[in-house]
Design an enzyme around this catalytic site. Sequence first.
Site, mmCIF file in Angstrom:
data_model
loop_
_atom_site.group_PDB
_atom_site.id
_atom_site.type_symbol
_atom_site.label_atom_id
_atom_site.label_comp_id
_atom_site.label_asym_id
_atom_site.label_seq_id
_atom_site.Cartn_x
_atom_site.Cartn_y
_atom_site.Cartn_z
ATOM 1 N N ARG A 24 -8.807 41.860 17.990
ATOM 2 C CA ARG A 24 -8.376 43.156 18.538
ATOM 3 C C ARG A 24 -8.798 43.303 20.001
ATOM 4 O O ARG A 24 -7.973 43.238 20.918
ATOM 5 C CB ARG A 24 -8.949 44.305 17.680
ATOM 6 C CG ARG A 24 -8.300 45.663 17.924
ATOM 7 C CD ARG A 24 -8.784 46.408 19.144
ATOM 8 N NE ARG A 24 -10.211 46.720 19.109
ATOM 9 C CZ ARG A 24 -10.864 47.280 20.118
ATOM 10 N NH1 ARG A 24 -10.241 47.601 21.230
ATOM 11 N NH2 ARG A 24 -12.162 47.508 20.021
ATOM 12 N N CYS A 249 -12.920 41.803 31.014
ATOM 13 C CA CYS A 249 -13.192 43.195 31.318
ATOM 14 C C CYS A 249 -11.985 43.709 32.075
ATOM 15 O O CYS A 249 -11.660 43.197 33.144
ATOM 16 C CB CYS A 249 -14.449 43.319 32.174
ATOM 17 S SG CYS A 249 -14.737 45.006 32.736
ATOM 18 N N ASN A 258 -15.966 39.854 26.292
ATOM 19 C CA ASN A 258 -16.953 40.270 25.296
ATOM 20 C C ASN A 258 -18.059 39.222 25.203
ATOM 21 O O ASN A 258 -17.838 38.030 25.460
ATOM 22 C CB ASN A 258 -16.276 40.376 23.926
ATOM 23 C CG ASN A 258 -15.357 41.575 23.824
ATOM 24 O OD1 ASN A 258 -15.818 42.697 23.671
ATOM 25 N ND2 ASN A 258 -14.061 41.348 23.927
HETATM 26 MG MG MG Z 1 -15.164 44.801 24.061
#
Ligand code: MG
Length: 312
Positions: A24, A249, A258
């Site tokens: 996701r 990001c 991440n």
């Molecule tokens: Mg994240």
Amino acid sequence: MGEVAGQPGSSGTDHISICEVSLRDGLQNEQQIVATADKVRLLEALCAAGLGHIELTSFVSPRWVPQLADAEQLADQAQPPSGVRLSALVPNAKGLERVGRTKLVEITVLVSASETHNRKNLNQSIDETLAMLVGVVGGARAAGLQVRGYVSMAWGCPYEGEIDPARAVDLAQQLQNCGCHQIALTDALGVASPRQTRELVRRLLDVLPAADLALHFHDTRGTALANVLAALELGIRDFDAAVASLGGCPFAPGSAGNLATEDLVYMLDEMGLDTGVDLEALLAAGHLAEQIVGRPLPGKVHRAGPFRREPR
Ligand code: MG
């Protein structure tokens, strides 16, 4: 400095839960649409590595995030081994209606600790989002779904700069009052430092038990694992991560994304903490993720490989 988790005498258990968010949070930043069948392959690889909690997709409008337009199909085709929890982000009542037609039993909801970011992301004020979530979370709970709440931009915001920790703590409490079983504080901007993490976690622990908290770091500025360590020392046992640092990001194009699941698992393994994840199998999942998105991914252990203790 608190005692490092995993050592005798430390509070809490030695098991660390990881929520894998690559399908996701990772994929939503990829421009090129990934086929549903490839998402299923990545899901299977993550399950094979032993990940027990996986955020599968988002029931956001396909107009906003075309990459996740196959949410229903993916939820339908996902066949995780028993014991694996799959969840999906649900931004609003429409999303809840959609997820209700699938077999998923856990959702995540979202509010930003930054008023400006919340307006840009959800097109409403924080108060409006909270009022909407009372209905969404209540409806989900009435339908038998578990709900995880995200407080995003909990440390810093690209528009408002540093966020007052009191605001993040207040939102975490409000999400719990709505009926969320766990609250994940997120740093999508990747600006948190261990000092700020300790401060925020300490304030959170004044109002919520560690078992109800999770942290979601980005490695944009290389501080993600340092923040994990700071939080571990305060008793936090739940962290989000994405294989090979998938995600990026959105406010710092080209940067790491991440916290990489491999980096997290490697560090925890070496500290004697149990994640239930097999690093070799996870590395294979990272290579699959790279194939699927068709570009090199920046995770550190993904690139360096495992450390082999036995001499060759
Ligand atoms: Mg994240």
